[in-house]
Motif scaffolding. Structure first.
Motif, short mmCIF file in Angstrom:
data_model
loop_
_atom_site.label_atom_id
_atom_site.label_comp_id
_atom_site.label_asym_id
_atom_site.label_seq_id
_atom_site.Cartn_x
_atom_site.Cartn_y
_atom_site.Cartn_z
N CYS A 1 0.87 -1.17 0.00
CA CYS A 1 0.00 0.00 0.00
C CYS A 1 0.91 1.22 0.00
O CYS A 1 2.04 1.17 0.49
N GLY A 2 0.43 2.28 -0.61
CA GLY A 2 1.28 3.45 -0.69
C GLY A 2 0.54 4.72 -1.01
O GLY A 2 -0.66 4.72 -1.29
N LEU A 3 1.30 5.80 -1.01
CA LEU A 3 0.80 7.12 -1.31
C LEU A 3 1.80 7.79 -2.24
O LEU A 3 3.01 7.80 -1.95
N LYS A 4 1.32 8.30 -3.38
CA LYS A 4 2.18 9.04 -4.31
C LYS A 4 1.78 10.51 -4.30
O LYS A 4 0.58 10.84 -4.37
N ASN B 1 5.22 15.72 -13.67
CA ASN B 1 5.90 14.49 -14.09
C ASN B 1 6.94 13.98 -13.10
O ASN B 1 7.79 13.17 -13.46
N GLN B 2 6.90 14.44 -11.86
CA GLN B 2 7.83 13.96 -10.83
C GLN B 2 7.04 13.71 -9.54
O GLN B 2 6.38 14.60 -9.03
N LYS B 3 7.15 12.45 -9.06
CA LYS B 3 6.40 12.06 -7.87
C LYS B 3 7.32 11.43 -6.85
O LYS B 3 8.34 10.85 -7.20
N VAL B 4 6.91 11.54 -5.60
CA VAL B 4 7.56 10.79 -4.53
C VAL B 4 6.54 9.75 -4.06
O VAL B 4 5.35 10.04 -3.97
N PHE C 1 5.73 3.98 0.61
CA PHE C 1 5.03 2.70 0.56
C PHE C 1 5.43 1.78 1.70
O PHE C 1 6.46 1.95 2.33
N TYR C 2 4.55 0.79 1.93
CA TYR C 2 4.78 -0.28 2.89
C TYR C 2 4.52 -1.60 2.18
O TYR C 2 3.51 -1.74 1.46
N ILE C 3 5.42 -2.57 2.34
CA ILE C 3 5.26 -3.90 1.76
C ILE C 3 5.22 -4.92 2.89
O ILE C 3 6.12 -4.95 3.73
N TRP C 4 4.19 -5.73 2.89
CA TRP C 4 4.09 -6.89 3.78
C TRP C 4 4.27 -8.10 2.88
O TRP C 4 3.46 -8.34 2.00
N GLN C 5 5.36 -8.84 3.09
CA GLN C 5 5.72 -9.90 2.16
C GLN C 5 5.97 -11.23 2.88
O GLN C 5 7.08 -11.51 3.32
N VAL D 1 10.70 4.62 0.23
CA VAL D 1 10.42 5.85 -0.49
C VAL D 1 11.15 5.73 -1.82
O VAL D 1 12.31 5.31 -1.86
N ASP D 2 10.47 6.06 -2.91
CA ASP D 2 11.17 6.12 -4.18
C ASP D 2 10.67 7.32 -4.98
O ASP D 2 9.66 7.93 -4.65
#
Length: 159
Positions: free
Chosen positions: A99-102, A108-111, A114-118, A134-135
């Motif tokens: 799940c994440g937020l952009k 044309n530039q976003k941060v 996110f969180y990954i449960w794997q 963060v990417d």
């Protein structure tokens, strides 16, 4: 989409990951539904392995994603993606649930936060990774815009 990733892990080894896939999407109001199947081949070799005998694995990664546009600059999303090992009886080795937020801070530039449960099923014991990240996401326009036509875009987001 086509993807290549090189990773080196200190005291472990090196990984080369190649992937090819496609994407289908549809919109409904502020929601976007995305299906992205991808075939991934990963080669790895370990430090101290002078012969560099590559261990490889091939995965089918069918991702299902739902994205919601909060406003012009902010999107939230959630997706599930099983990693199906096509070399070993089509077993699911792990799931990547994200799940994440952009936030688009300029055109044309976003941060992307996110969180990954794997959960990992590929071992004899159950193991789960919890990843916060963060990417940056850049879109580059290709070609000139003709009257009445939309721009072509190349999305350089990691997969």
């Amino acid at each position: 989409c086509v993807d290549y990733r090189y990773t080196t892990v200190i005291d472990v080894g090196h990984y080369h990951r190649f992937a090819i896939g496609g994407e289908a999407q549809t919109k409904w109001k502020k929601f976007e539904f995305i299906f992205r199947p991808m075939l991934q081949k990963q080669n790895q070799y370990f430090l101290g392995d002078d012969e560099q005998k590559l261990q490889n694995s091939t995965y089918l990664r069918p991702r299902v994603k739902v994205q919601y546009k909060i406003n012009k600059r902010v999107d939230v999303y959630i997706y599930g993606e099983p990693f199906v090992n096509v070399q070993q009886s089509n077993n699911i080795d792990w799931w990547q649930n994200t799940c994440g937020l952009k936030y688009e801070y300029t055109k044309n530039q976003k941060v992307n936060f996110f969180y990954i449960w794997q959960p990992d099923y590929s071992h004899n014991y159950f193991y789960t990774y919890n990843i916060f990240g963060v990417d940056l996401d850049f879109t580059i326009k290709v070609g000139k815009k003709k009257k009445g036509k939309k721009d072509k875009k190349v999305d350089l987001a990691p997969s």
